[in-house]
Design an enzyme around this catalytic site. Structure first.
Site, PDB file in Angstrom:
ATOM      1  N   SER A 180       0.792  -1.232   0.000  1.00 53.11           N
ATOM      2  CA  SER A 180       0.000   0.000   0.000  1.00 53.11           C
ATOM      3  C   SER A 180       0.823   1.280   0.000  1.00 53.11           C
ATOM      4  O   SER A 180       0.310   2.335  -0.349  1.00 53.11           O
ATOM      5  CB  SER A 180      -0.956  -0.005   1.182  1.00 53.11           C
ATOM      6  N   HIS A 208      -5.543  -4.271  -1.485  1.00 55.79           N
ATOM      7  CA  HIS A 208      -5.418  -3.207  -2.491  1.00 55.79           C
ATOM      8  C   HIS A 208      -5.444  -3.755  -3.915  1.00 55.79           C
ATOM      9  O   HIS A 208      -5.163  -3.026  -4.866  1.00 55.79           O
ATOM     10  CB  HIS A 208      -4.136  -2.401  -2.276  1.00 55.79           C
ATOM     11  N   LYS A 239     -12.069  -1.252   0.823  1.00 60.22           N
ATOM     12  CA  LYS A 239     -11.306  -0.417  -0.100  1.00 60.22           C
ATOM     13  C   LYS A 239     -12.105  -0.236  -1.398  1.00 60.22           C
ATOM     14  O   LYS A 239     -13.065   0.506  -1.417  1.00 60.22           O
ATOM     15  CB  LYS A 239      -9.917  -0.977  -0.259  1.00 60.22           C
TER      16      LYS A 239
HETATM   17  C1  LIG Z   1      -6.208  -1.945   4.548  1.00 64.03           C
HETATM   18  C2  LIG Z   1      -5.624  -3.280   4.713  1.00 64.03           C
HETATM   19  C3  LIG Z   1      -6.160  -4.184   5.629  1.00 64.03           C
HETATM   20  C4  LIG Z   1      -7.274  -3.803   6.568  1.00 64.03           C
HETATM   21  O1  LIG Z   1      -8.514  -3.907   5.950  1.00 64.03           O
HETATM   22  P1  LIG Z   1      -9.812  -3.362   6.723  1.00 64.03           P
HETATM   23  O2  LIG Z   1     -10.931  -4.023   6.038  1.00 64.03           O
HETATM   24  O3  LIG Z   1      -9.799  -1.884   6.605  1.00 64.03           O
HETATM   25  O4  LIG Z   1      -9.664  -3.799   8.153  1.00 64.03           O
HETATM   26  C5  LIG Z   1      -5.621  -5.448   5.696  1.00 64.03           C
HETATM   27  N1  LIG Z   1      -4.577  -5.798   4.910  1.00 64.03           N
HETATM   28  C6  LIG Z   1      -4.029  -4.963   4.025  1.00 64.03           C
HETATM   29  C7  LIG Z   1      -2.904  -5.422   3.158  1.00 64.03           C
HETATM   30  C8  LIG Z   1      -4.532  -3.669   3.890  1.00 64.03           C
HETATM   31  O5  LIG Z   1      -3.988  -2.827   3.014  1.00 64.03           O
END
Ligand SMILES: *Cc1c(COP(=O)(O)O)cnc(C)c1O
Length: 391
Positions: A180, A208, A239
């Site tokens: 990310s 992502h 996301k």
């Molecule tokens: C954003 C993210 C998460 C967390 O996801 P949520 O649904 O917001 O708890 C987990 N793993 C990765 C790789 C992320 O980028």
């Protein structure tokens, strides 16, 4: 009462060192433009890749789910909290990911806490990319397994470590799909090959990647045509799907096993009806058309090309995540502040989220941006870049 001074002092120290996070409050819905402090700003920070967070179709589905199912699940899934709505979403998500089965978890973060400690323990080994997400790191720690970190994206290093560390009941390789902070992509085909060669489980966190990579945004597994070859595929609904929640996709045995063992599934209430209803609508939007995914990529390609032409260092991203590398934390903070004054919301990211000396503005491109929005952003970046002698 406990003397909280020690915590107050620590907060002061964070502020003095420029490491304190100030929270920006949105005064309206998520979208290409936001209202913050009464000011309209172009949003270059959200994970709302496809603009679905405020999409009419998802809103309608959420409202309908509330009308039909109420607002809360009332229990954990294993007692009285499983609605047929949950099972319908699990079926659709599994299909979307090309997996046999799926299991909803309250968030992507929780999904990692659900899976990792369920499938590995003290007698086991975990191989983890050094830049993996915090929720993977915490899941690994919680499992009690020995954690071996490999150099970011370095397959030679991973293979050497798989050869060197063999004393275990079982071994798990875990990686982010898209990282990310840099927008680079895990070499998942090579990781799968190493998993097969060294008899290790392979797990990818596609937070992502889904809605972004692969045909119709089906994610990293579809992108590399690895359907049926990745043991565990972690998803988030928070996301690109624009809602909130997480899930695990994999074979039927994995999902059945998690229903017996995964603690966030067993001991925390089920996802809410409006969230699940909205996710079903998001999957439908993606299955019906790849228009939004294509728009996301053409926006990202345009923005990245123009930024590069202006002389900005945009790292080595392979996705719509665009880091504007400024290296110096002070320059990065100053850059972000000046952008905000000019009507652009693009946050500076520094240590400890990224390594020291690697500060950056991280730009998140969305399908909801218009060409005019992007041109406005490029103009302001050029202006501030020149003012701060970055370009
Ligand atoms: C954003 C993210 C998460 C967390 O996801 P949520 O649904 O917001 O708890 C987990 N793993 C990765 C790789 C992320 O980028």
């Amino acid at each position: 009462m406990f003397n909280w001074k020690i915590f107050k002092d620590e907060l002061e120290e964070l502020k003095n060192n420029g490491l304190y996070t100030y929270i920006r409050t949105l005064e309206g819905p998520q979208g290409a433009w936001l209202t913050i402090g009464g000011k309209k700003v172009l949003n270059l920070c959200s994970n709302n890749y496809l603009g679905l967070a405020n999409d009419e179709r998802l809103k309608k589905a959420a409202v309908e789910a509330v009308e039909k199912w109420g607002v809360g699940p009332g229990a954990v899934r294993t007692i009285a909290g499983t609605l047929s709505l949950h099972e319908q979403a699990e079926k659709e998500l599994a299909k979307f990911k090309g997996a046999e089965a799926a299991l909803l978890i309250q968030s992507g973060f929780n999904a990692n806490q659900a899976v990792i400690p369920s499938i590995v323990g003290k007698q086991d080994l975990i191989f983890s990319d050094e830049l993996n997400h915090a929720s993977i790191i915490d899941g690994c720690r919680l499992s009690g397994a020995k954690i071996i970190r490999w150099n970011h994206l370095d397959m030679k290093d991973l293979e050497e470590k798989l050869k060197a560390y063999t004393e275990a009941r079982r071994r798990l390789i875990v990686t982010d799909g898209v990282f990310s902070m840099d927008g680079d992509v895990a070499p998942l085909s090579d990781i799968v090959k190493l998993g097969e060669k060294y008899d290790a489980l392979v797990m990818v966190d596609d937070a992502h990647g889904e809605g972004v990579l692969g045909p119709y945004g089906r994610g990293i597994v579809a992108h590399f045509e690895l359907e049926g070859k990745v043991d565990i595929d972690i998803g988030t609904m928070s996301k690109a799907f624009g809602v909130v929640g997480g899930y695990v996709a994999g074979n039927a045995t994995l999902i059945e096993y998690l229903k017996q063992k995964a603690r966030p599934f067993l001991f925390s209430s089920a996802p809410t009806p409006p969230d699940v209803g909205a996710v079903l609508a998001a999957v439908k939007v993606l299955e019906e058309s790849d228009e939004l995914v294509k728009k996301l990529w053409s926006n990202a390609d345009y923005f990245k090309k123009e930024m590069k032409n202006m002389g900005f260092d945009i790292g080595h991203s392979q996705t719509p995540i665009t880091p504007i590398m400024l290296y110096d934390a002070k320059v990065s903070t100053e850059f972000s502040k000046k952008l905000f004054d000019a009507g652009i919301f693009a946050q500076s990211i520094g240590y400890p989220t990224v390594p020291k000396g690697k500060a950056r503005i991280r730009v998140m491109i969305s399908a909801s941006h218009t060409k005019e929005d992007l041109d406005f952003a490029l103009e302001q970046f050029e202006h501030v870049g020149k003012e701060l002698k970055v370009i």
